[in-house]
Design a protein around this motif. Structure first.
Motif, short mmCIF file in Angstrom:
data_model
loop_
_atom_site.label_atom_id
_atom_site.label_comp_id
_atom_site.label_asym_id
_atom_site.label_seq_id
_atom_site.Cartn_x
_atom_site.Cartn_y
_atom_site.Cartn_z
N ALA A 159 0.69 -1.16 0.13
CA ALA A 159 0.01 0.11 -0.23
C ALA A 159 1.27 0.80 0.17
O ALA A 159 2.08 1.35 0.82
N HIS A 160 0.43 2.73 -0.92
CA HIS A 160 1.10 3.59 -1.04
C HIS A 160 1.27 4.01 -0.03
O HIS A 160 0.11 4.42 1.29
N GLN A 161 2.75 5.06 0.89
CA GLN A 161 2.58 5.21 1.76
C GLN A 161 2.68 6.63 2.11
O GLN A 161 2.51 7.57 2.61
N GLY A 162 2.77 7.92 0.96
CA GLY A 162 2.86 8.81 0.25
C GLY A 162 3.32 8.92 -0.63
O GLY A 162 3.45 8.37 -1.72
N CYS A 174 6.88 19.30 -6.26
CA CYS A 174 6.16 18.72 -6.14
C CYS A 174 5.61 18.38 -7.73
O CYS A 174 5.53 17.19 -7.69
N GLY A 175 5.15 19.25 -8.99
CA GLY A 175 4.76 18.93 -10.17
C GLY A 175 5.99 17.83 -11.14
O GLY A 175 7.46 17.74 -10.38
N THR A 176 5.74 16.83 -12.04
CA THR A 176 6.25 16.28 -12.61
C THR A 176 6.91 16.98 -13.91
O THR A 176 5.63 17.80 -14.88
N LYS A 177 7.39 16.59 -14.35
CA LYS A 177 8.01 17.00 -15.76
C LYS A 177 8.67 15.76 -16.96
O LYS A 177 8.59 15.81 -18.17
N ASP A 178 8.56 14.67 -16.38
CA ASP A 178 9.22 13.58 -17.08
C ASP A 178 7.08 12.21 -16.87
O ASP A 178 6.62 12.85 -16.42
N GLU A 179 7.66 11.62 -17.98
CA GLU A 179 6.41 10.82 -18.17
C GLU A 179 6.51 9.03 -16.95
O GLU A 179 5.59 8.87 -17.36
N ASN A 180 7.46 9.45 -15.85
CA ASN A 180 7.63 8.41 -15.20
C ASN A 180 7.53 8.57 -15.01
O ASN A 180 7.01 7.25 -13.46
N SER A 181 5.74 9.69 -13.71
CA SER A 181 5.42 10.08 -12.94
C SER A 181 4.03 10.05 -13.56
O SER A 181 3.87 10.87 -14.25
N ASN A 182 3.37 11.08 -11.95
CA ASN A 182 2.21 11.35 -12.51
C ASN A 182 2.79 12.74 -12.59
O ASN A 182 3.50 13.58 -12.07
N ASP A 183 1.10 13.78 -12.57
CA ASP A 183 0.87 14.83 -13.49
C ASP A 183 1.11 15.82 -12.11
O ASP A 183 1.63 16.82 -12.64
N SER A 184 0.61 15.30 -10.88
CA SER A 184 0.59 15.88 -9.64
C SER A 184 1.20 15.13 -8.57
O SER A 184 0.93 13.66 -8.62
N CYS A 185 1.41 15.68 -7.38
CA CYS A 185 2.28 15.54 -6.41
C CYS A 185 1.24 14.56 -5.53
O CYS A 185 1.88 13.58 -5.48
N CYS A 186 0.21 15.05 -5.84
CA CYS A 186 -0.92 14.12 -4.97
C CYS A 186 -2.33 13.88 -5.45
O CYS A 186 -2.74 15.06 -5.64
N SER A 187 -3.11 13.15 -5.48
CA SER A 187 -3.99 12.90 -5.82
C SER A 187 -5.14 13.39 -4.72
O SER A 187 -4.11 13.29 -3.84
N SER A 188 -6.27 13.13 -5.10
CA SER A 188 -7.00 13.61 -3.81
C SER A 188 -7.74 12.37 -2.82
O SER A 188 -7.82 12.62 -1.76
N GLU A 189 -6.91 11.62 -3.42
CA GLU A 189 -6.97 10.59 -2.36
C GLU A 189 -5.91 9.76 -1.90
O GLU A 189 -6.03 9.61 -0.22
N GLU A 190 -5.13 11.22 -2.06
CA GLU A 190 -3.91 11.33 -0.68
C GLU A 190 -3.25 12.19 -0.28
O GLU A 190 -2.26 12.45 0.44
N GLN A 191 -4.97 13.09 0.02
CA GLN A 191 -4.29 14.64 0.24
C GLN A 191 -4.23 14.54 2.48
O GLN A 191 -4.96 13.13 3.00
#
Length: 197
Positions: A159-162, A174-191
């Motif tokens: 399970a994801h811890q952070g 927090c944001g990413t510029k590469d395709e290896n990561s999600n667009d934003s640091c945290c989704s609403s589920e991870e707030q």
């Protein structure tokens, strides 16, 4: 072995804006290739589709149009905000309000998002909530470095811890510029699970 569902692939590439003659946005070389599990949503779907069926040692060259990458640039995501919302203990930190600086923020529904400072006025700040690559066609040239079977552990992570802020962008943001990561640091589920701000 070919790239296919649940196979692990490692790639190197150069990403340019618009076409082969465009400005270089990012280069990933052999020292630290991007490794991903195909079909798990770690990369842009249109990017992954171009790699489907390729083998280790093969070169690739293709363009992903902005509509299939990070979308068109939306003027409505340029928003003027009161400087007061950037105050801590009643004082606005002018050092973070520098044009071009990316600031992690939260919308009224509690979703984390990243805004780039575009203008700073006496009482207001114009923030840009478009993805940094919105409105740009992305042109990739690269090579498949490796393809292998994914392990059970890779296909069934704990399970994801952070969110590991700053781990994917290379610039500490927090944001990413590469395709290896999600667009934003945290989704609403991870707030609340990571210290983006």
């Amino acid at each position: 072995m070919e790239i296919s569902q649940n196979k692990v692939a490692a790639i190197t590439y150069t990403l340019k804006q618009d076409n082969d003659e465009g400005k270089v946005i990012e280069t990933i070389d052999e020292a630290k290739p991007v490794e991903f599990i195909f079909g798990q949503g770690g990369l842009l779907p249109s990017f992954e589709n171009q790699l489907d069926g390729m083998k280790a040692g093969e070169d690739f060259k293709f363009m992903v149009p902005c509509g299939e990458a990070y979308g068109v640039f939306k003027e409505e995501l340029l928003i003027k905000l009161s400087k007061d919302i950037f105050a801590q203990d009643g004082t606005v930190n002018d050092q973070i309000l520098t044009v071009g600086n990316q600031i992690p923020m939260m919308d009224s529904q509690g979703r984390r998002m990243n805004g780039i400072v575009r203008e700073v006025e006496e009482t207001e700040v114009k923030m840009d909530f478009n993805h940094p690559l919105a409105g740009q066609d992305l042109f990739f040239t690269g090579k498949i470095e490796m393809v292998r079977e994914a392990t059970y552990e890779e296909l069934n992570p704990p399970a994801h811890q952070g969110c590991g802020c700053g781990s994917g962008s290379g610039d500490g943001s927090c944001g990413t510029k590469d395709e290896n990561s999600n667009d934003s640091c945290c989704s609403s589920e991870e707030q609340g699970s990571c210290g983006c701000g």
